[in-house]
Motif scaffolding. Structure first.
Motif, mmCIF file in Angstrom:
data_model
loop_
_atom_site.group_PDB
_atom_site.id
_atom_site.type_symbol
_atom_site.label_atom_id
_atom_site.label_comp_id
_atom_site.label_asym_id
_atom_site.label_seq_id
_atom_site.Cartn_x
_atom_site.Cartn_y
_atom_site.Cartn_z
ATOM 1 N N UNK A 9 0.834 -1.204 0.000
ATOM 2 C CA UNK A 9 0.000 0.000 0.000
ATOM 3 C C UNK A 9 0.869 1.255 0.000
ATOM 4 N N UNK A 10 2.047 1.166 -0.586
ATOM 5 C CA UNK A 10 2.920 2.328 -0.649
ATOM 6 C C UNK A 10 2.469 3.322 -1.707
ATOM 7 N N UNK A 11 1.615 2.880 -2.614
ATOM 8 C CA UNK A 11 1.042 3.779 -3.623
ATOM 9 C C UNK A 11 -0.469 3.616 -3.567
ATOM 10 N N UNK A 98 11.124 -3.796 -5.457
ATOM 11 C CA UNK A 98 10.188 -4.455 -6.366
ATOM 12 C C UNK A 98 10.014 -3.650 -7.643
ATOM 13 N N UNK A 99 10.018 -2.319 -7.533
ATOM 14 C CA UNK A 99 9.930 -1.482 -8.734
ATOM 15 C C UNK A 99 11.174 -1.668 -9.596
ATOM 16 N N UNK A 118 15.072 4.841 -9.118
ATOM 17 C CA UNK A 118 13.655 4.623 -8.826
ATOM 18 C C UNK A 118 13.165 5.802 -8.000
ATOM 19 N N UNK A 119 12.100 6.435 -8.451
ATOM 20 C CA UNK A 119 11.518 7.543 -7.699
ATOM 21 C C UNK A 119 10.030 7.310 -7.499
ATOM 22 N N UNK A 120 9.486 7.927 -6.452
ATOM 23 C CA UNK A 120 8.060 7.837 -6.154
ATOM 24 C C UNK A 120 7.639 9.122 -5.450
ATOM 25 N N UNK A 168 9.615 5.457 -13.119
ATOM 26 C CA UNK A 168 8.659 5.997 -12.159
ATOM 27 C C UNK A 168 7.457 5.060 -12.027
ATOM 28 N N UNK A 169 7.670 3.798 -12.320
ATOM 29 C CA UNK A 169 6.583 2.822 -12.255
ATOM 30 C C UNK A 169 6.085 2.672 -10.828
ATOM 31 N N UNK A 170 4.808 2.335 -10.694
ATOM 32 C CA UNK A 170 4.239 2.061 -9.380
ATOM 33 C C UNK A 170 4.531 0.614 -8.987
#
Length: 218
Positions: A9-11, A98-99, A118-120, A168-170
């Motif tokens: 549930x990080x995104x 995982x991303x 990897x960015x979010x 920038x994938x979820x």
């Protein structure tokens, strides 16, 4: 191999059941604000899709973030409650890993000289970020920096002079479970469930009460 239940549930809210790399069921809600409302439905739907009884799973895997506090704690709390309910072990995985795995499986070829970034979205006009140099012999992404949180301008300044690949994938629970299976084979799967908020909490302890003036009768 018995199925893994994976929750992240990080995104949004992502739940999946995998066994030996095969996806038995997957449910994703893109809503970034409705984790508490969606997690129960997602769990029920994924077991219904897979036709698997909860007692058949071998373990629960949950994403540790990084992510904002409210959404992330919903997934971790749900995973802990589920693992206790079915008496199965629980493991924590860094969601950025995982991303990175998804990007590498999709064809990205990072290296030390050209790492994968990897960015979010971290909200508050900030981003979470991690760097990866590739994957080990078991296909597990090798993280060489992060996860950290920064303003986009500060991150770009940090990367000046470095050539990086970007994604920038979820994160999805499927990638989380595939990563967990690889980490298990590599002896790297951990029981650490520490949530990676990467910020000090907004709530602070109240200041001690300071009495001003005299109390009547003194």
């Amino acid at each position: 191999m018995s199925p893994f239940l994976a929750i992240d549930t990080s995104d949004g809210t992502s739940v999946a059941l995998l066994a030996g790399g095969d996806v038995l069921g997957e449910v994703n809600f893109d809503d970034r604000m409705g984790h508490a409302e969606n997690i129960g439905n997602a769990l029920a739907e994924v077991f219904a899709k897979a036709g698997v009884a909860p007692s058949r799973i071998s373990a629960v895997v949950v994403g540790r973030g990084p992510a904002p506090f409210t959404g992330l704690r919903v997934g971790i709390a749900a995973a802990i409650a589920f693992s206790e309910g079915v008496a199965k072990p629980i493991f924590g995985v860094v969601s950025h890993d995982a991303i990175a795995l998804a990007a590498i499986r999709g064809g990205a070829k990072p290296s030390v000289e050209q790492p994968l970034l990897v960015t979010a979205d971290a909200r508050r006009s900030e981003v979470y970020w991690s760097l990866y140099s590739g994957a080990d012999a078991h296909g597990v992404p090798v993280r060489i920096d992060g996860p950290q949180v920064a303003k986009p301008a500060a991150l770009e300044e940090l990367l000046i002079g470095r050539e990086v690949l970007r994604t920038e994938s979820s994160v999805t629970a499927v990638d989380l479970a595939i990563l967990a299976e690889r980490q298990l084979l590599a002896g790297l799967l951990q029981t650490d469930l520490t949530a990676l908020y990467l910020r000090a909490p907004d709530a602070v302890a109240p200041k001690p009460h300071v009495r001003l003036g005299k109390v009547a009768g003194e």
